[in-house]
Scaffold this motif. Structure first.
Motif, mmCIF file in Angstrom:
data_model
loop_
_atom_site.group_PDB
_atom_site.id
_atom_site.type_symbol
_atom_site.label_atom_id
_atom_site.label_comp_id
_atom_site.label_asym_id
_atom_site.label_seq_id
_atom_site.Cartn_x
_atom_site.Cartn_y
_atom_site.Cartn_z
ATOM 1 N N ARG A 84 0.833 -1.201 0.000
ATOM 2 C CA ARG A 84 0.000 0.000 0.000
ATOM 3 C C ARG A 84 0.875 1.261 0.000
ATOM 4 N NH1 ARG A 84 -4.466 1.534 4.660
ATOM 5 N NH2 ARG A 84 -5.279 3.428 3.626
ATOM 6 N N ALA A 85 2.010 1.193 0.715
ATOM 7 C CA ALA A 85 2.925 2.337 0.732
ATOM 8 C C ALA A 85 3.503 2.580 -0.654
ATOM 9 C CB ALA A 85 4.048 2.089 1.743
ATOM 10 N N LEU A 86 3.861 1.475 -1.370
ATOM 11 C CA LEU A 86 4.390 1.619 -2.724
ATOM 12 C C LEU A 86 3.342 2.218 -3.660
ATOM 13 C CD1 LEU A 86 6.616 1.175 -4.807
ATOM 14 C CD2 LEU A 86 5.761 -1.168 -5.097
ATOM 15 N N GLU A 87 2.103 1.735 -3.524
ATOM 16 C CA GLU A 87 1.042 2.272 -4.375
ATOM 17 C C GLU A 87 0.827 3.763 -4.104
ATOM 18 O OE1 GLU A 87 -2.216 -0.230 -3.471
ATOM 19 O OE2 GLU A 87 -1.579 -1.869 -4.803
ATOM 20 N N LEU A 88 0.982 4.163 -2.840
ATOM 21 C CA LEU A 88 0.824 5.573 -2.502
ATOM 22 C C LEU A 88 1.920 6.415 -3.176
ATOM 23 C CD1 LEU A 88 -0.867 7.512 -0.740
ATOM 24 C CD2 LEU A 88 0.843 7.183 1.057
ATOM 25 N N LEU A 89 3.137 5.880 -3.209
ATOM 26 C CA LEU A 89 4.223 6.597 -3.875
ATOM 27 C C LEU A 89 3.980 6.700 -5.375
ATOM 28 C CD1 LEU A 89 7.380 5.204 -2.062
ATOM 29 C CD2 LEU A 89 6.608 7.567 -2.056
#
Length: 817
Positions: free
Chosen positions: A692-697
């Motif tokens: 989810r953190a990667l998708e946010l980036l």
């Protein structure tokens, strides 16, 4: 037409036959007319008692200068054009009065007179025109066209003949008649044309036992470029001064006569020549000039050896002699020349408006001044600074130059008041050595209260120090009353006046009242705030401060932070927080200060949990103001590290950083108008939501480089999954794919090869060729780096094995138990 000089007067012979006697500065003493025609020659004795003259009218006149007695006249002396009195003519014990006359027929006669008879003795005849005639001691010298003769008048015998080596019947144009200048009774300078010689006359004893005078030329040098010299006279012990006429090229105007200072031994010019300011130089022949020196006088002979031009303008040489006065005369003008003394240099500086230079000269050479006074020069200098509005410099120079003159200080205080610039002087007004009158200090404070409150504060601080407690410089109570009235009479009093009132409270020992005055300013004190915080700590004013935290912080954030952190036990954290709740910015600043400086006390697991929650919320809500509140801001263009913000640092540090605490922080960051994506990525990564953190980036930040950094930072089992997600998302987005090709070569070539193989056919990628070349270069670099590292490891292993082998080969000594 001619000039005669004595140490008390100057005698001028006129073309009308009149003689005028004046003092050296021009004041006329007397005048008389002994002749009917132009005067040709004047002469006096060694004390200046009598003055003799001869004229074209054929008469010789001798008169006592200081008396109204009529002059003695001698007729039947036709053709006398030079006269010379006996040096001892005035001696009243000498019965015989003698003088020499030179005539046009070339004869030189010695005239003598007693009370009973007169006598004429022919000293020489057939000499030709005599251009110069001198009588010094027992030596008579006269100069004709081609030679100079010296005669012992006491022994009635010649001494020497000095030849010019010129055979022409008339003098060339560049050759002037001989001129003599005695520097002692046995030493004479002879200037002749372009040559200068020094003749020494020594007393010796002959073979028959009789004394005689022996001449010797000890110095001889010539002038360069056929320059004509009229006369050479001694100047100091190392040099002579000459009156010269540089020869002008043919067809050009003649040059103005020059005074040249030359070395007495070599004749080299030792100072820049000075042109003599004579208006008639183009019409007056050079041989008609007369050049005289004060050192020509018998009583001044040999004075040149007692001074040196290089040292006389110094304290060491101030009283070791003085330079001669020179007179240059022609039939039209008389010029007086003196060596420059210190007063001349000072006057020159004043004329050029270089008042500072004049003051410095006077300060360092006060003993050499005769006409100028240092206080007057200082007055002109400071007035000039004030006139040109250099007030700060004028004030500083008052301290340096006025020194301990109390009356001068009072004068300049009033002058600065007239210019309404007393504030620039207040720092330099003395309080001891000298201590001015009390009324003066009081006057200064009242003027500053009305015109310059900032300078008033400075004056109060300087003049209310502890050393003045027993005897105040000014009327303390009266001044305190006037300042208090000025504060209360204005709706918004000047903060400098309020600060001055606080200083007076401190002087009285009312420290709490002083603190209230300082805190009432409610603004920065421009560098003087340290005084307030020193006052709080020195006199332990923590109780009054507890309720005035906001004014204290506004005085100085940095010093307030130090005080609040250092004395957290006396100024409790909760008490500070309660006052700052109405000021979110100041509250965040205070909590952030505790997080930075009170690491152990503030990170209590129980006591300050609510403050940690509040601090996180303030971080999120006040994100645009971080730079002004806690002095933090991103570098232009963003940062490489996604976890470098103060909020992330606080989340990492806080002992309350549980999952619930982090999720609360996440929601607070998400709730903002401009979400805090960096902080949200950090929170997701720390709550095991890496994907989810990667998708946010990728979706919100849209920064493929930072996404790639994040994937590389995850070293757990999710890293392959994150790589797959990153590759999958990049294959669907040309801009992501471009960025990934540009940056991924440095991180993982193996995964990049898979990415290149799966690029969809027909997808357009900007500058693909260059990116592929960069990828291959990065790959080659990594291979070379691995190979070099391998070689280094193998080499070190071989060296270690060799060392181990050598150690094991050595024998060991074993001791028997």
């Amino acid at each position: 037409s001619c000039v005669c000089v004595q140490d008390r007067w100057i005698a001028l012979g006129m073309a009308s036959g009149e003689i005028v006697v004046t003092k050296h500065h021009g004041l006329e003493i007397c005048r008389w007319r002994p002749h009917r025609d132009a005067i040709l020659s004047l002469s006096t004795d060694c004390v200046g008692g009598f003055l003799a003259s001869c004229s074209l009218d054929g008469e010789v006149s001798i008169k006592r200068v200081s008396s109204d007695e009529p002059a003695e006249s001698y007729a039947h002396l036709d053709g006398a054009h030079r006269i010379q009195l006996d040096p001892n003519y005035t001696d009243r014990y000498k019965l015989e009065k003698r003088f020499l006359t030179a005539h046009k027929d070339g004869s030189l006669n010695l005239q003598s007179k007693t009370w009973s008879k007169a006598n004429v003795e022919v000293v020489a005849s057939g000499e030709g025109t005599i251009f110069a005639l001198d009588w010094v001691g027992c030596v008579v010298a006269w100069a004709a066209m081609h030679w100079v003769k010296f005669y012992d008048i006491q022994r009635k015998r010649p001494i020497a003949i000095v030849d010019t080596h010129l055979q022409e019947p008339v003098l060339p144009l560049n050759i002037t008649p001989a001129a003599l200048a005695w520097e002692s009774e046995s030493s004479v300078w002879i200037a002749w044309g372009s040559e200068v010689r020094l003749l020494q006359i020594k007393a010796e004893t002959g073979d028959d036992g009789k004394p005689y005078l022996s001449p010797e030329i000890t110095v001889q040098w010539g002038m360069e470029d056929a320059t004509s010299v009229r006369r050479a006279v001694p100047f100091d012990k190392d040099s002579v001064v000459t009156l010269c006429l540089p020869v002008a090229p043919e067809g050009t105007p003649s040059h103005m006569p020059q005074l040249q200072l030359r070395d007495r031994q070599t004749g080299e010019i030792v100072a820049s020549p000075i042109a003599v300011p004579i208006d008639s130089y183009q019409t007056c022949p050079f041989e008609h000039y007369t050049f005289l020196s004060m050192f020509d006088l018998p009583r001044n002979m040999e004075r040149h050896v007692h001074w040196n031009r290089r040292t006389w303008l110094t304290q060491e040489g101030a009283f070791s002699g003085s330079p001669p006065t020179l007179w240059i005369c022609n039939p039209h003008e008389l010029v007086v020349t003196r060596a420059r003394d210190m007063d001349d240099y000072v006057a020159s500086a004043i004329h050029r408006n270089a008042h500072l230079e004049a003051v410095e000269l006077a300060m360092h050479n006060r003993a050499l001044l005769r006409r100028h006074r240092l206080p007057e020069l200082v007055h002109k200098y400071i007035e000039d600074l004030l006139h040109h509005a250099h007030y700060d410099r004028a004030a500083a120079e008052c301290q340096r130059l006025i020194d301990q003159d109390e009356s001068q200080w009072e004068f300049w205080i009033l002058r600065f008041m007239q210019y309404r610039r007393l504030g620039t002087l207040v720092r330099f007004i003395p309080t001891s050595s000298p201590r001015l009158r009390t009324d003066i200090y009081q006057l200064v404070l009242l003027e500053l209260l009305a015109t310059d409150p900032e300078a008033l504060l400075v004056a109060i601080q300087l003049w209310t120090r502890p050393e003045f407690r027993d005897q105040s410089l000014y009327h303390f109570d009266d001044m305190h009353e006037k300042i208090s009235l000025a504060v209360t009479s204005q709706p918004t009093p000047n903060h400098f006046v309020v600060a001055a009132q606080a200083e007076l409270h401190i002087a009285q020992g009312n420290f709490e009242d002083a603190l209230n005055c300082f805190l009432a300013l409610n603004q920065s004190m421009s560098g003087n705030s340290s005084h307030v915080f020193e006052l709080i700590e020195q006199h332990k004013l923590f109780a009054p401060v507890r309720t005035k935290i906001i004014p204290l912080i506004r005085l100085s954030k940095a010093e307030a932070a130090t005080l609040l952190v250092r004395h957290e036990d006396r100024i409790p954290i909760r008490a500070v927080v309660r006052q700052l709740e109405a000021e979110p910015g100041l509250l965040l600043w205070y909590l952030h200060t505790l997080y930075v400086n009170q690491v152990e006390a503030y990170n209590d697991h129980v006591a300050f949990r609510d403050l940690h929650v509040q601090q996180v919320k303030l971080y999120a809500r006040l994100r645009p103001r971080w730079k002004s509140i806690i002095d933090w801001g991103e570098v232009d263009g963003g940062t490489d590290d996604i976890s470098d913000s103060p909020m992330i640092g606080f989340l990492r540090w806080s002992t309350h950083g549980t999952r619930d605490f982090l999720l609360m922080a996440f929601e607070e960051c998400k709730r903002q108008e401009a979400p805090l994506y960096n902080e949200m990525v950090f929170i997701l990564a720390n709550t095991h939501q890496s994907k989810r953190a990667l998708e946010l980036l990728l979706d919100e930040v849209r920064d493929i480089r930072r996404a790639l950094q994040y994937v590389e930072s995850e070293k757990d089992f999710t890293s392959d999954e994150l790589w797959d997600t990153l590759v999958e998302r990049s294959l669907r987005n040309a801009s992501f794919l471009t960025g990934l090709l540009e940056h991924a070569g440095v991180h993982s070539v193996r995964r990049l090869s898979r990415l290149i193989r799966e690029i969809p056919a027909g997808m357009e990628i900007d500058d693909l060729r260059t990116k592929m070349i960069d990828v291959m270069r990065d790959y080659e670099f990594q291979l070379n780096l691995q190979q070099c590292s391998k070689n280094i490891v193998e080499t070190e292993c071989q060296q270690l094995r060799a060392q181990l082998y050598q150690i094991q080969r050595k024998g060991r000594r074993v001791k028997r138990n």
